[in-house]
Design an enzyme around this catalytic site. Structure first.
Site, mmCIF file in Angstrom:
data_model
loop_
_atom_site.group_PDB
_atom_site.id
_atom_site.type_symbol
_atom_site.label_atom_id
_atom_site.label_comp_id
_atom_site.label_asym_id
_atom_site.label_seq_id
_atom_site.Cartn_x
_atom_site.Cartn_y
_atom_site.Cartn_z
ATOM 1 N N ASP A 2 -1.882 6.796 -3.743
ATOM 2 C CA ASP A 2 -0.795 6.129 -3.033
ATOM 3 C C ASP A 2 -0.183 4.986 -3.830
ATOM 4 O O ASP A 2 -0.417 4.851 -5.029
ATOM 5 C CB ASP A 2 -1.299 5.627 -1.685
ATOM 6 C CG ASP A 2 -2.249 4.439 -1.814
ATOM 7 O OD1 ASP A 2 -2.968 4.376 -2.824
ATOM 8 O OD2 ASP A 2 -2.270 3.582 -0.916
ATOM 9 N N LYS B 114 -11.431 0.529 -1.575
ATOM 10 C CA LYS B 114 -11.368 1.980 -1.705
ATOM 11 C C LYS B 114 -10.668 2.297 -3.022
ATOM 12 O O LYS B 114 -9.933 1.478 -3.562
ATOM 13 C CB LYS B 114 -10.675 2.616 -0.511
ATOM 14 C CG LYS B 114 -9.356 2.007 -0.088
ATOM 15 C CD LYS B 114 -8.895 2.668 1.210
ATOM 16 C CE LYS B 114 -7.619 2.023 1.747
ATOM 17 N NZ LYS B 114 -7.890 0.796 2.523
ATOM 18 N N ASP C 136 -0.615 1.664 -4.150
ATOM 19 C CA ASP C 136 -1.428 0.723 -4.919
ATOM 20 C C ASP C 136 -2.709 1.339 -5.469
ATOM 21 O O ASP C 136 -3.554 0.629 -6.011
ATOM 22 C CB ASP C 136 -1.760 -0.502 -4.073
ATOM 23 C CG ASP C 136 -2.605 -0.186 -2.853
ATOM 24 O OD1 ASP C 136 -2.467 0.923 -2.301
ATOM 25 O OD2 ASP C 136 -3.402 -1.047 -2.440
ATOM 26 N N ASP D 205 -5.327 2.952 -4.009
ATOM 27 C CA ASP D 205 -6.632 2.927 -3.347
ATOM 28 C C ASP D 205 -6.870 4.120 -2.427
ATOM 29 O O ASP D 205 -7.987 4.322 -1.958
ATOM 30 C CB ASP D 205 -6.848 1.611 -2.587
ATOM 31 C CG ASP D 205 -5.849 1.384 -1.463
ATOM 32 O OD1 ASP D 205 -4.890 2.167 -1.339
ATOM 33 O OD2 ASP D 205 -6.029 0.395 -0.713
ATOM 34 N N ARG D 206 -5.843 4.939 -2.168
ATOM 35 C CA ARG D 206 -6.013 6.124 -1.326
ATOM 36 C C ARG D 206 -5.930 7.389 -2.163
ATOM 37 O O ARG D 206 -5.462 7.366 -3.303
ATOM 38 C CB ARG D 206 -4.956 6.149 -0.221
ATOM 39 C CG ARG D 206 -5.032 4.937 0.695
ATOM 40 C CD ARG D 206 -4.024 5.004 1.812
ATOM 41 N NE ARG D 206 -4.029 3.759 2.566
ATOM 42 C CZ ARG D 206 -3.936 3.655 3.889
ATOM 43 N NH1 ARG D 206 -3.822 4.756 4.615
ATOM 44 N NH2 ARG D 206 -3.945 2.484 4.488
ATOM 45 N N SER E 240 0.811 -1.211 0.000
ATOM 46 C CA SER E 240 0.000 0.000 0.000
ATOM 47 C C SER E 240 0.846 1.264 0.000
ATOM 48 O O SER E 240 1.671 1.468 -0.884
ATOM 49 C CB SER E 240 -0.982 -0.025 1.178
ATOM 50 O OG SER E 240 -1.900 1.047 1.096
ATOM 51 N N HIS E 241 0.672 2.101 1.019
ATOM 52 C CA HIS E 241 1.310 3.411 1.072
ATOM 53 C C HIS E 241 2.688 3.372 1.716
ATOM 54 O O HIS E 241 3.294 4.422 1.923
ATOM 55 C CB HIS E 241 0.413 4.378 1.858
ATOM 56 C CG HIS E 241 0.080 3.864 3.231
ATOM 57 N ND1 HIS E 241 -0.749 2.788 3.414
ATOM 58 C CD2 HIS E 241 0.476 4.258 4.463
ATOM 59 C CE1 HIS E 241 -0.859 2.550 4.707
ATOM 60 N NE2 HIS E 241 -0.121 3.419 5.369
#
Length: 611
Positions: A334, A434, A336, A338-339, A169-170
């Site tokens: 971010d 998300k 991947d 999703d943010r 992720s982030h």
């Protein structure tokens, strides 16, 4: 609007030629969700000379590794941990050992990732173990790249049995940083705890890995590669996702906004996965200038950056948006995809406000919601701004623990349309993750709708105008989050236990300076769909004026513990809505630090990140 609905129906009812669907056709947007109780789709492998060739499956002896427990966002560790022999393979095999054979044998799985370091090697391991366990086909994004929202979209469109997402992720990427893996089920939703708990249990006793003896797959060229009864299809990672976005939003409306000479937009992909999506969507399809994309080339180490779209790590974008001659709308996503983060000229939209403002404007600005949202939901630490929208619009509302999977059950049951988390996650029931680009398109749609009748030269409705109008209608929930990253785990846990002891002895009416306690607890949640219960989801001090102080330990990193402190205060007075949040919240922040003795326990005099 009708054409949009027809396109959505086409997207969701069309089955690729290798799939026979056991579901009834979905004939309306109200039935966009896919029931998690519906039978899984089965991949039919047609007889052929190549299919008759048996795959050679090798049984590889292995031993368990400690610490392979899956968190809310999958298994995350340092790259060097995953590079240990059989470490990743153990977890993948444990996953297959946890699933009923009918959930994957002869079936279709999706594979994608954020492009970070170690993804290419990991993709080959996952493909070979999938083949070794009897999966019929793996559909993988070119070069192993596919954003987390796109994986969810592809699972749903292709009616796949599930999918693997290679991402931390982030969190930072590179040889010395983080890597991660998670599994999404056939609705496109992150695997439930019932599955992740089984995976962990199997990692403790695993003794063999089933791996197909096939060569590494060339992931750089599109097309199908067949290996007996097993095949791999390399696909464009953008096309299915873009098709869905075109069905959700009015792209012509957004294109008209982006083509205006008096409107400027900038998007920071942070050298992460949305760099692969930004040009096809914003430039090629919506007509934005190529110069609107910052850091648009995905890199294995994210350009030595931290791909977390917040005021600290997206510093280049923040400097641009708070500088002279700033664009009208700035956004970032971010690692991947999703943010998201949303900024106007010198104006930051908190994630808690963003989801509330999207929900309040969705029916007017986004064709997908032309009948209105079905329900709204937020994670517990997220501010109560969304609650006020739900109340005014008379919509069902849900407060869930942190973790997107808790929204998925509500979506699959038709109870929820729009939801968000204060950790820069916003989305809807178009997928089960998300979705960063979805949120950016939602804000472009809101601005496009509000400015569609403004002539060039007239003052445009700005991001700040949208926020001020919203606050004048619903009131403002001042909100801030303090992150203390990589704290010593033992000391962080001692602080949490200290707070639990305070809560156990508290009672309504207790006073904390000028604040009167309404209640204090350790948040627990009972899922209204399946009745499952989760506990210890965050320590809450809620006061009679609606103010809240919340403490959580986060497990999304790979080292130490992250203490998150959330502070919220509602302000109905319009004359105070322009106050800086840190100024408005200072008394509560001081109280939170005093109650928790955070500095005494952790030695930290200031947070790593303030949102």
């Amino acid at each position: 609007m009708a054409s949009v609905a027809l396109r959505l129906n086409s997207l969701l009812t069309s089955s690729p030629p290798h799939v026979i669907s056991s579901r009834s056709p979905l004939l309306a947007r109200d039935h966009l969700f896919l029931s998690r109780r519906a039978p899984l789709q089965r991949l039919i492998v047609r007889a052929s000379s190549s299919a008759a060739q048996a795959l050679k499956i090798t049984s590889i002896p292995t031993k368990p590794f400690e610490g392979q427990k899956t968190g809310t966002s999958g298994l995350r560790k340092k790259v060097k941990v995953f590079q240990q022999e059989n470490y990743l393979a153990n977890w993948i095999q444990a996953l297959f050992d946890s699933l009923p054979p009918e959930d994957y044998k002869g079936g279709l799985l999706v594979l994608g990732g954020d492009g970070r370091y170690f993804n290419k090697e990991a993709a080959q391991i996952i493909i070979k173990i999938a083949a070794g366990n009897g999966v019929g086909k793996v559909l993988v994004g070119r070069d192993g790249i596919m954003s987390t929202p796109a994986v969810s979209a592809v699972i749903r469109k292709r009616k796949a049995n599930g999918g693997f997402i290679m991402s931390a992720s982030h969190n930072p990427g590179g040889p010395d940083y983080d890597w991660g893996i998670k599994f999404n089920y056939n609705s496109g939703q992150p695997a439930p705890e019932s599955i992740t708990d089984q995976i962990y249990g199997n990692t403790l006793s695993i003794s063999e890995i089933k791996m197909a003896d096939i060569p590494d797959v060339d992931l750089s060229s599109l097309g199908v590669k067949s290996y007996g009864s097993f095949s791999v299809e390399v696909v464009d990672p953008v096309s299915d996702y873009l098709e869905l976005m075109e069905a959700v939003f009015d792209f012509q409306l957004v294109k008209d906004l982006l083509s205006r000479p008096d409107f400027r937009f900038i998007f920071d992909a942070m050298h992460a996965v949305t760099g692969a999506y930004a040009k096809p969507i914003f430039v090629d399809r919506l007509g934005a200038s190529p110069s609107c994309i910052m850091n648009g080339v995905p890199l294995e180490d994210f350009g030595h950056g931290h791909p977390d779209p917040n005021l600290t790590y997206a510093k280049e974008l923040v400097t641009t948006m708070y500088g002279s001659n700033a664009p009208d709308l700035g956004a970032a996503s971010d690692g991947d995809g999703d943010r998201n983060m949303i900024l106007g000229k010198g104006f930051f939209i908190t994630p808690s406000d963003s989801v509330a403002m999207i929900a309040a404007n969705a029916q007017a600005a986004i064709p997908y919601f032309n009948s209105g949202p079905k329900g709204l939901a937020r994670s517990m630490p997220t501010s109560g701004a969304l609650d006020r929208v739900a109340s005014k619009l008379k919509l069902p509302f849900f407060e869930v623990p942190t973790g997107w999977k808790f929204f998925g059950n509500l979506m699959d049951d038709g109870k929820l349309s729009i939801c968000g988390e204060e950790s820069f996650g916003t989305g809807s029931d178009h997928i089960r993750e998300k979705d960063g680009i979805w949120a950016v398109l939602a804000w472009l749609s809101i601005l496009a709708e509000k400015n569609k009748n403004r002539k060039v030269g007239e003052k445009l409705v700005s991001v700040a105008d949208v926020a001020l109008e919203h606050w004048s209608t619903f009131g403002r929930n001042f909100f801030s989050r303090y992150d203390y990253e990589e704290c010593e785990s033992d000391r962080a846990n001692q602080m949490v236990q200290y707070l639990r002891d305070i809560i156990s002895g508290s009672k309504p009416g207790d006073t904390y300076g000028p604040y009167t306690l309404q209640f204090a607890d350790d948040f627990a949640y009972t899922d209204p769909v399946d009745g499952s219960v989760v506990t210890k989801q965050g320590l809450r001090f809620v006061f009679t004026d609606g103010s809240r102080i919340i403490f959580r330990l986060s497990g999304t990193g790979s080292a130490g513990a992250t203490i998150r402190l959330y502070i919220e205060q509602f302000e109905p007075d319009v004359s105070k809505h322009n106050l800086d949040a840190q100024v408005a919240l200072k008394p509560l922040i001081d109280l939170a630090l005093s109650i928790s003795k955070l500095e005494e326990f952790t030695g930290r005099q200031k947070p790593t990140v303030i949102t």
